[in-house]
Design a protein around this motif. Structure first.
Motif, short mmCIF file in Angstrom:
data_model
loop_
_atom_site.label_atom_id
_atom_site.label_comp_id
_atom_site.label_asym_id
_atom_site.label_seq_id
_atom_site.Cartn_x
_atom_site.Cartn_y
_atom_site.Cartn_z
N SER A 116 1.34 2.23 -3.17
CA SER A 116 1.36 0.75 -2.81
C SER A 116 0.15 0.19 -2.88
CB SER A 116 2.05 0.87 -1.32
OG SER A 116 3.31 1.33 -1.22
N GLY A 117 -0.84 1.20 -3.30
CA GLY A 117 -2.30 0.56 -3.34
C GLY A 117 -2.87 0.22 -1.93
N PHE A 134 -1.27 5.49 -4.09
CA PHE A 134 -1.11 5.19 -5.54
C PHE A 134 0.24 4.81 -5.57
CE2 PHE A 134 -4.03 8.95 -5.85
CZ PHE A 134 -4.90 8.29 -6.65
N GLU A 142 -5.05 -3.10 2.12
CA GLU A 142 -5.07 -3.03 0.63
C GLU A 142 -6.46 -2.16 0.10
OE1 GLU A 142 -5.03 -7.25 -0.60
OE2 GLU A 142 -2.74 -7.25 -0.36
N TYR A 182 -4.52 -2.72 -13.84
CA TYR A 182 -3.81 -1.55 -12.89
C TYR A 182 -2.37 -1.94 -12.26
CZ TYR A 182 -3.35 2.06 -9.12
OH TYR A 182 -2.98 2.97 -8.38
N GLU A 183 -1.60 -1.13 -12.03
CA GLU A 183 -0.31 -1.12 -11.60
C GLU A 183 0.02 -0.09 -10.59
OE1 GLU A 183 1.73 -3.86 -11.86
OE2 GLU A 183 0.49 -5.14 -13.32
N ASN A 184 0.77 -0.31 -9.53
CA ASN A 184 1.26 0.72 -8.55
C ASN A 184 2.06 1.62 -9.34
OD1 ASN A 184 -0.71 -0.37 -6.54
ND2 ASN A 184 1.21 -1.78 -5.86
N ASN A 185 2.15 2.64 -9.06
CA ASN A 185 3.10 3.90 -9.50
C ASN A 185 4.21 4.02 -8.62
OD1 ASN A 185 4.66 5.85 -10.48
ND2 ASN A 185 2.72 7.22 -10.80
N TYR A 224 -6.30 -4.64 -9.96
CA TYR A 224 -5.01 -5.25 -10.56
C TYR A 224 -5.51 -6.33 -11.82
CZ TYR A 224 -2.81 -3.18 -6.68
OH TYR A 224 -2.44 -2.23 -5.80
N GLU A 236 1.04 6.61 -0.54
CA GLU A 236 0.67 5.21 -0.16
C GLU A 236 -0.32 4.81 -0.96
OE1 GLU A 236 -0.38 2.27 3.70
OE2 GLU A 236 -0.07 4.39 3.63
N PRO A 266 -2.16 -7.19 -5.51
CA PRO A 266 -1.49 -7.30 -6.62
C PRO A 266 -0.65 -8.38 -7.04
CG PRO A 266 -0.05 -5.76 -4.91
CD PRO A 266 -1.67 -6.28 -4.32
#
Length: 215
Positions: free
Chosen positions: A158-159, A156, A165, A181-184, A177, A154, A170
């Motif tokens: 969904s952040g 990494f 949060e 940075y972007e969620n994987n 963000y 969760e 995001p």
């Protein structure tokens, strides 16, 4: 002397590490793959199994001398199915949306190899107190892995943690963000659960060489 003897304490502590039902015995993998994309379902599933296995072990232990050997598996299934129905009804009553999210996976606790294995291997041959400790220990070991896997997936993927949060928003590009940075997205897919479990197994066995020799 404390509440638990050393042998009794080991019934709880051993499954948390050196005899973990998921990482050592490789049981209960299906739910580890299916419901650990978020932390809340992971925790609920862990608590559900703690209840079912702890209470179920005691019931089977109390009945061990009156269960005919030829139908013991049927009796075990009836006991675990009854306890799972209780869990399912409680979830529907108090957290309907979560019960829908877990859906069939709560029902699949009935066929969880960890539960049937502890009924057969321990509860049928030991008293209620030891059986209770064994059930709680193995369920905690199972739940620990689910929570750890759910935490990383969760965080990494969904952040968030428990829907809160952690890295920022995001959509609004706030927090991390804002710096790119972007969620994987791969973290929320079932294969990533297997990879995370594999990493846990690798770390565990690299720290305890005896586990490598035994397996």
């Amino acid at each position: 002397m404390g509440l638990l003897s050393r042998k009794d304490a080991n019934l709880i502590l051993d499954p948390l590490a050196d005899n973990n039902p998921i990482t050592i015995q490789v049981l209960g993998i299906c739910s580890a793959l299916a419901i650990t994309a978020k932390l809340v379902p992971s925790v609920v599933m862990a608590v559900s199994v703690i209840f079912v296995l702890g209470v179920g072990n005691v019931i089977i232990s109390l009945m061990r001398n009156i269960i005919p050997s030829k139908i013991r598996i049927i009796v075990q299934l009836i006991v675990v199915a009854t306890l799972v129905i209780i869990v399912d009804q409680v979830l529907k009553a108090f957290s309907y949306e979560l019960s829908k999210e877990l859906s069939v996976f709560i029902g699949l606790i009935i066929t969880n190899c960890i539960i049937m294995g502890r009924f057969e291997a321990f509860a049928l041959g030991n008293g209620p107190w030891k059986s209770f400790l064994d059930g709680i220990g193995n369920a905690l070991g199972y739940g620990l892995i689910l929570v750890v896997v759910g935490f990383f997936r969760e965080l990494f993927g969904s952040g968030t943690l428990f829907g809160i949060e952690i890295f920022g928003n995001p959509v609004e590009k706030s927090g991390l963000y804002a710096y790119g940075y972007e969620n994987n997205g791969f973290m929320v897919l079932p294969p990533m659960a297997l990879i995370v479990v594999g990493i846990i197994i690798w770390v565990q066995r690299s720290r305890n060489k005896d586990l490598i020799e035994e397996n």
